[in-house]
Structures are given as C-alpha cells and as structure tokens.
Design a protein around this motif. Structure first.
Motif, PDB file in Angstrom:
ATOM      1  N   GLU A 172     -38.158  81.262  12.847  1.00 59.70           N
ATOM      2  CA  GLU A 172     -38.155  81.550  14.056  1.00 59.70           C
ATOM      3  C   GLU A 172     -36.706  80.894  15.226  1.00 59.70           C
ATOM      4  O   GLU A 172     -36.931  81.151  16.036  1.00 59.70           O
ATOM      5  N   PRO A 173     -36.194  80.554  14.927  1.00 59.47           N
ATOM      6  CA  PRO A 173     -34.780  79.811  15.495  1.00 59.47           C
ATOM      7  C   PRO A 173     -34.007  80.723  15.592  1.00 59.47           C
ATOM      8  O   PRO A 173     -34.033  81.080  16.468  1.00 59.47           O
ATOM      9  N   HIS A 174     -34.147  81.643  14.105  1.00 61.19           N
ATOM     10  CA  HIS A 174     -33.292  82.438  14.602  1.00 61.19           C
ATOM     11  C   HIS A 174     -34.026  83.985  15.277  1.00 61.19           C
ATOM     12  O   HIS A 174     -33.070  84.749  15.928  1.00 61.19           O
ATOM     13  N   ALA A 175     -34.938  84.056  15.169  1.00 57.98           N
ATOM     14  CA  ALA A 175     -36.172  84.790  16.605  1.00 57.98           C
ATOM     15  C   ALA A 175     -35.410  84.864  17.896  1.00 57.98           C
ATOM     16  O   ALA A 175     -35.471  85.625  18.863  1.00 57.98           O
ATOM     17  N   ILE A 176     -35.180  83.609  18.249  1.00 62.30           N
ATOM     18  CA  ILE A 176     -34.639  83.080  19.976  1.00 62.30           C
ATOM     19  C   ILE A 176     -33.148  82.604  19.898  1.00 62.30           C
ATOM     20  O   ILE A 176     -32.944  82.386  21.418  1.00 62.30           O
ATOM     21  N   ARG A 177     -32.536  82.296  18.750  1.00 59.19           N
ATOM     22  CA  ARG A 177     -31.681  81.567  18.905  1.00 59.19           C
ATOM     23  C   ARG A 177     -30.317  82.266  19.380  1.00 59.19           C
ATOM     24  O   ARG A 177     -29.352  82.522  20.182  1.00 59.19           O
ATOM     25  N   ARG A 178     -30.679  83.992  19.185  1.00 57.14           N
ATOM     26  CA  ARG A 178     -29.326  84.997  19.721  1.00 57.14           C
ATOM     27  C   ARG A 178     -29.457  85.047  20.828  1.00 57.14           C
ATOM     28  O   ARG A 178     -28.824  85.432  21.050  1.00 57.14           O
ATOM     29  N   PHE A 179     -30.693  84.792  22.089  1.00 64.25           N
ATOM     30  CA  PHE A 179     -30.338  84.503  23.404  1.00 64.25           C
ATOM     31  C   PHE A 179     -30.291  83.125  24.305  1.00 64.25           C
ATOM     32  O   PHE A 179     -31.050  82.532  24.827  1.00 64.25           O
ATOM     33  N   SER A 180     -28.959  82.486  23.510  1.00 65.73           N
ATOM     34  CA  SER A 180     -28.685  81.208  23.326  1.00 65.73           C
ATOM     35  C   SER A 180     -28.584  80.839  24.680  1.00 65.73           C
ATOM     36  O   SER A 180     -29.592  80.021  24.872  1.00 65.73           O
ATOM     37  N   TRP A 181     -28.046  81.674  25.599  1.00 64.83           N
ATOM     38  CA  TRP A 181     -27.890  81.532  27.802  1.00 64.83           C
ATOM     39  C   TRP A 181     -29.459  80.887  27.646  1.00 64.83           C
ATOM     40  O   TRP A 181     -29.524  80.423  28.467  1.00 64.83           O
ATOM     41  N   PRO A 182     -30.040  82.669  27.143  1.00 67.67           N
ATOM     42  CA  PRO A 182     -31.409  82.489  28.376  1.00 67.67           C
ATOM     43  C   PRO A 182     -32.732  81.688  27.952  1.00 67.67           C
ATOM     44  O   PRO A 182     -33.149  80.984  28.957  1.00 67.67           O
ATOM     45  N   ALA A 240     -49.356  74.027  10.251  1.00 67.30           N
ATOM     46  CA  ALA A 240     -49.383  73.129  10.009  1.00 67.30           C
ATOM     47  C   ALA A 240     -49.738  72.610   8.830  1.00 67.30           C
ATOM     48  O   ALA A 240     -49.805  71.953   7.968  1.00 67.30           O
ATOM     49  N   ILE A 241     -50.904  71.922   9.081  1.00 66.46           N
ATOM     50  CA  ILE A 241     -52.031  71.319   8.275  1.00 66.46           C
ATOM     51  C   ILE A 241     -52.253  71.466   6.780  1.00 66.46           C
ATOM     52  O   ILE A 241     -52.008  71.134   6.261  1.00 66.46           O
ATOM     53  N   GLN A 242     -52.090  73.431   6.560  1.00 69.28           N
ATOM     54  CA  GLN A 242     -52.347  73.845   5.679  1.00 69.28           C
ATOM     55  C   GLN A 242     -51.262  74.124   5.081  1.00 69.28           C
ATOM     56  O   GLN A 242     -51.024  74.628   3.910  1.00 69.28           O
ATOM     57  N   ARG A 243     -49.997  73.711   5.827  1.00 68.18           N
ATOM     58  CA  ARG A 243     -48.279  73.849   4.551  1.00 68.18           C
ATOM     59  C   ARG A 243     -48.076  75.230   5.354  1.00 68.18           C
ATOM     60  O   ARG A 243     -47.049  75.641   4.235  1.00 68.18           O
ATOM     61  N   GLN A 244     -48.706  76.228   5.871  1.00 62.08           N
ATOM     62  CA  GLN A 244     -48.107  77.451   6.076  1.00 62.08           C
ATOM     63  C   GLN A 244     -46.998  77.632   7.011  1.00 62.08           C
ATOM     64  O   GLN A 244     -47.163  77.624   8.210  1.00 62.08           O
ATOM     65  N   ILE A 245     -45.678  76.961   7.104  1.00 61.49           N
ATOM     66  CA  ILE A 245     -45.590  76.666   7.781  1.00 61.49           C
ATOM     67  C   ILE A 245     -44.622  78.377   8.827  1.00 61.49           C
ATOM     68  O   ILE A 245     -44.501  78.110   9.977  1.00 61.49           O
ATOM     69  N   ALA A 246     -44.600  79.293   7.833  1.00 62.42           N
ATOM     70  CA  ALA A 246     -44.630  80.578   8.246  1.00 62.42           C
ATOM     71  C   ALA A 246     -45.574  80.579   9.517  1.00 62.42           C
ATOM     72  O   ALA A 246     -44.876  80.983  10.517  1.00 62.42           O
ATOM     73  N   GLN A 247     -46.745  81.293   9.028  1.00 64.46           N
ATOM     74  CA  GLN A 247     -47.801  81.139  10.044  1.00 64.46           C
ATOM     75  C   GLN A 247     -48.205  79.878  11.252  1.00 64.46           C
ATOM     76  O   GLN A 247     -47.826  79.595  12.861  1.00 64.46           O
ATOM     77  N   HIS A 248     -47.439  78.666  11.181  1.00 62.84           N
ATOM     78  CA  HIS A 248     -47.286  78.217  11.910  1.00 62.84           C
ATOM     79  C   HIS A 248     -45.725  78.230  13.007  1.00 62.84           C
ATOM     80  O   HIS A 248     -46.527  78.154  13.720  1.00 62.84           O
ATOM     81  N   ARG A 249     -44.894  78.387  12.089  1.00 59.99           N
ATOM     82  CA  ARG A 249     -44.015  78.903  13.142  1.00 59.99           C
ATOM     83  C   ARG A 249     -44.543  79.926  14.698  1.00 59.99           C
ATOM     84  O   ARG A 249     -43.933  79.704  15.492  1.00 59.99           O
ATOM     85  N   ALA A 250     -44.866  80.781  13.461  1.00 61.93           N
ATOM     86  CA  ALA A 250     -45.234  82.171  14.438  1.00 61.93           C
ATOM     87  C   ALA A 250     -46.436  81.641  15.757  1.00 61.93           C
ATOM     88  O   ALA A 250     -46.516  82.398  16.961  1.00 61.93           O
ATOM     89  N   TRP A 251     -47.747  81.151  15.469  1.00 63.09           N
ATOM     90  CA  TRP A 251     -48.093  79.945  16.332  1.00 63.09           C
ATOM     91  C   TRP A 251     -47.525  79.492  17.024  1.00 63.09           C
ATOM     92  O   TRP A 251     -48.595  79.589  18.670  1.00 63.09           O
TER      93      TRP A 251
END
Length: 211
Positions: free
Chosen positions: A4-14, A138-149
């Motif tokens: 998810e950081p890659h999903a948003i960092r391309r728009f750093s100034w906004p 997050a509790i289930q340690r499913q980090i990709a899904q945690h970040r998406a939600w």
C-alpha cells in the motif's frame, strides 16, 4: 502482496498536502473547547442541546483518528517502531468504534432531512465496517488484506477533510440547506471510489499488468 505505500507514494505532494490537511482539521475540530458551539458549529447546536453525549463522543474522538492517519501510513514508523504502530492502530480502531456509534445516533436524529441522515448513517456504518475488517485481518496476520482495508478505512476517515472542502462551495453556490444533503454523500462516496482505484492499480502493478 499488496504494497500500500507504493500505491500512494507516487502521488507524494498530494499525499503530503492531504496529511497536513488532516492534522490541521483534526486540531481545528477542537474549537468547540474554546468557543461556544453555537458560534463555531451552529449546525450541531440541536445535537448539543438534545443529545450531548452522542455529539461529544463523535466530535471529541473522530479528530484523533484523523490525526493518527499520517503516522499509521508511515513506512518508517512501521519499520522502526512496529510496536508503536500496533498500539496506535488499536487507538485508531477504538476511537472510530466509539465515534462511529455516536455518528450513527447523530445521523438518525439530524434535522437536515432523510437524505442527509442516510448519507451520514451509511458513512458511519461503512467506517465501522472497513475499520473492523482492517483490525480482523491484522489479528489474523493477513497483512496485505489488513493494508487494503486500512486504505478503505482511511478514505472514509478523510471524509472529514472533503466535507470541509465542499461546505464552503455549497454555501457560496446554492446555500447550506440545499447543498448539505448532497455533501453528506459527496464527502465520502468519491473517497471510497478513489481508494478502490488505488487498490486496483496497486494490484495490477504487483502482478505486472498495465495499470
């Protein structure tokens, strides 16, 4: 895995401007502590008179969630202080749970009409739901899904920012009474759609597909 950081960092100034706006609005939301709510939040006066507990539960806690967003999406914080990230995440979820319950009560008793009430009520339910799923994963340690939600939850938390962008536009064009019901939907539905677009874009990038 969704990064998810890659999903948003391309728009750093906004994104930087968005985080700054979130923190400033969170701080400004506490203006009711130093001035009469009838002056600084006149649209909330009827709630303050009839259901103060629900009102202050919402406006007292929601700004905390808003102010926490920049820290929760900080890659540096997660890498260097994972325990702090987790505790702040617990705080974020807790204040949304309480504030969201207050928001549902306020939506059901708003004097701005059914359209406004439905918009705010749907926002509160979606806010609670997306945040709850983020916590569950997050509790289930499913980090990709945690970040998406969490991205979805953040989009709804940021309704506090977009609401304040639309309010003066509505006031200067068709007036508060006419614009507010529509704003109660516009402040969060486009945010949710943008979140889905970011997630879809990130998913395609992760699989090497064209964005």
């Amino acid at each position: 895995m969704l990064n998810e950081p890659h999903a948003i960092r391309r728009f750093s100034w906004p994104v930087t401007l968005l985080w700054l706006s979130a923190v400033l609005i969170a701080l400004g939301s506490y203006r009711f502590l130093i001035a009469d709510i009838a002056l600084v939040m006149p649209a909330m006066l009827h709630h303050a008179l009839d259901r103060p507990m629900l009102l202050y539960l919402h406006i007292g806690l929601a700004p905390i969630a808003l102010a926490l967003l920049p820290m929760q999406f900080s890659k540096r914080l997660r890498r260097r202080h994972l325990a702090l990230h987790r505790w702040l995440g617990r705080l974020y979820a807790a204040v949304i749970f309480l504030s969201g319950l207050g928001a549902i009560g306020l939506a059901m008793t708003t004097d701005q009409g059914a359209v406004a009430g439905l918009g705010l009520g749907a926002l509160a339910l979606a806010w609670l739901g997306t945040t709850g799923l983020a916590v569950w994963y997050a509790i289930q340690r499913q980090i990709a899904q945690h970040r998406a939600w969490m991205i979805r939850s953040a989009a709804l938390t940021l309704a506090a920012v977009t609401l304040r962008l639309y309010l003066p536009i509505g006031l200067l064009t068709v007036g508060f009474e006419a614009s507010y019901p529509l704003i109660c939907w516009l402040c969060w539905v486009p945010n949710a759609l943008v979140a889905e677009w970011l997630l879809r874009r990130a998913g395609k990038a992760a699989t090497g597909q064209p964005a």
